[in-house]
Design an enzyme around this catalytic site. Structure first.
Site, PDB file in Angstrom:
ATOM      1  N   LYS A  17     -17.248  21.735  12.233  1.00  0.00           N
ATOM      2  CA  LYS A  17     -17.760  21.321  11.030  1.00  0.00           C
ATOM      3  C   LYS A  17     -17.679  19.950  10.786  1.00  0.00           C
ATOM      4  O   LYS A  17     -18.446  19.460  10.392  1.00  0.00           O
ATOM      5  CB  LYS A  17     -17.163  22.439   9.872  1.00  0.00           C
ATOM      6  CG  LYS A  17     -17.355  23.745   9.804  1.00  0.00           C
ATOM      7  CD  LYS A  17     -16.579  24.545   9.041  1.00  0.00           C
ATOM      8  CE  LYS A  17     -16.901  25.986   9.149  1.00  0.00           C
ATOM      9  NZ  LYS A  17     -15.894  26.801   8.376  1.00  0.00           N
ATOM     10  N   GLN A  60     -10.401  26.660   5.125  1.00  0.00           N
ATOM     11  CA  GLN A  60     -10.701  27.507   6.219  1.00  0.00           C
ATOM     12  C   GLN A  60     -10.121  28.858   6.101  1.00  0.00           C
ATOM     13  O   GLN A  60      -9.126  29.102   5.824  1.00  0.00           O
ATOM     14  CB  GLN A  60     -10.573  26.967   7.480  1.00  0.00           C
ATOM     15  CG  GLN A  60     -10.749  27.519   9.002  1.00  0.00           C
ATOM     16  CD  GLN A  60     -12.432  27.896   8.787  1.00  0.00           C
ATOM     17  OE1 GLN A  60     -13.186  26.870   8.528  1.00  0.00           O
ATOM     18  NE2 GLN A  60     -12.692  29.176   9.382  1.00  0.00           N
ATOM     19  N   ASP A  78     -18.710  26.357   0.149  1.00  0.00           N
ATOM     20  CA  ASP A  78     -18.665  27.620   0.848  1.00  0.00           C
ATOM     21  C   ASP A  78     -19.218  28.863  -0.079  1.00  0.00           C
ATOM     22  O   ASP A  78     -19.405  30.052   0.316  1.00  0.00           O
ATOM     23  CB  ASP A  78     -17.237  28.121   1.161  1.00  0.00           C
ATOM     24  CG  ASP A  78     -17.163  27.877   2.764  1.00  0.00           C
ATOM     25  OD1 ASP A  78     -17.953  27.834   3.440  1.00  0.00           O
ATOM     26  OD2 ASP A  78     -15.874  28.122   2.960  1.00  0.00           O
TER      27      ASP A  78
END
Length: 292
Positions: free
Chosen positions: A54, A98, A121
């Protein structure tokens, strides 16, 4: 005829090119460079790989990447405290924590601490709540489901009235995927480990999204002829014939299902690249929203 392969890698490259151009235009106009903060707690090898990919993707399109790492021993207060600091940093437009977090940490509390304006997200309870409510729009949609829908709509311009089946009910993919399909006016069934006669349920699908994390679970006789099959699974299986002794497969038995389906995503090269592409797109959007 075998199913047509939906090339997620090619589509993702197109999205990344569009984001790169938009970022360059922002910078040329004197606007802020979009910034994404990644928060990694613990030393999960898979999570480390995902975070590196990412950050690399951000750099390739001109998005600033800020990496923050905490040990697996970090407390709930330490993780939430870091998130709140990032909420206040004007250089950072998007925050990605994460998952999964180490045992003992409350993921819902951590995700809830992220500013909704920086929730790239799409997992903040307010964003998910808006996604679930008719007439309301989330600021951000979870990246993997958004990428799946993007691929589906390339081959099925209108989902209105079609039967869609989502295999899996996780908060990350299954549930938001079902909500997106409902918004697109599909008739949606969510299947899971307690569903009776799974093959009969999935055979009703014009569009089948498999996201259960079980290698090659979906067989040819589970699929309606001509269906669109989106395989979200990423599983490693032993394969002595492979140079590395193992290989990646999805939740769908690709070779046999391809003989029945109309369209199908491969693993790798299908949904995976789309997840990061949609994350970049969300980060750009977050930077734009910050100026409003």
């Amino acid at each position: 005829m075998p199913a047509e392969i939906i090339d997620g890698k090619a589509v993702a490259e197109q999205i990344r090119a569009e984001v790169k151009q938009a970022v360059a235009e922002r910078v040329a106009a004197g606007k802020a460079v979009p910034g994404l903060a990644t928060v990694l707690v613990g030393d999960n090898p898979a999570s480390q790989v995902y975070v590196r990919s990412k950050r690399k993707a951000c750099e390739e399109v001109g998005i600033q990447s800020f990496g923050f790492e905490l040990p697996a021993t970090a407390t709930q207060d330490q993780v939430e405290g870091l998130v709140r600091e990032l909420n206040q940093d004007p250089r950072i437009h998007g925050i990605l924590v994460q998952l999964p977090l180490p045992d003992g940490l409350d993921e819902e509390r951590v995700l809830g601490a992220i500013s909704i304006q920086k929730d790239v997200d799409g997992f903040h309870p307010v964003n998910i709540g808006r996604l679930a409510q008719k007439g309301r729009e989330p600021l951000f949609v979870p990246c993997t489901p958004a990428g799946c829908l993007y691929l589906i709509e390339r081959v099925v311009p209108s989902l209105r009235g079609l039967n869609a089946v989502v295999l899996g009910r996780s908060n990350i993919v299954g549930m938001p995927m079902a909500l997106l399909l409902v918004r697109a006016d599909a008739t949606v069934t969510i299947c899971h480990s307690r569903t009776r006669d799974l093959p009969a349920a999935t055979r009703q699908a014009d569009v089948l999204v498999a996201a259960v994390g079980r290698p090659e679970m979906v067989r040819a006789d589970w699929v309606k002829p001509g269906a669109v099959v989106i395989d979200v699974g990423i599983n490693r299986i032993e394969d002595p014939s492979h140079p590395k002794g193992q290989r990646l497969v999805g939740d769908v038995a690709f070779e046999e299902v391809r003989q029945v389906a109309g369209y199908i995503t491969p693993v790798p090269g299908g949904v995976g690249p789309m997840t990061i592409a949609m994350l970049l797109k969300n980060t750009l959007r977050a930077a734009e929203l910050a100026e409003m």
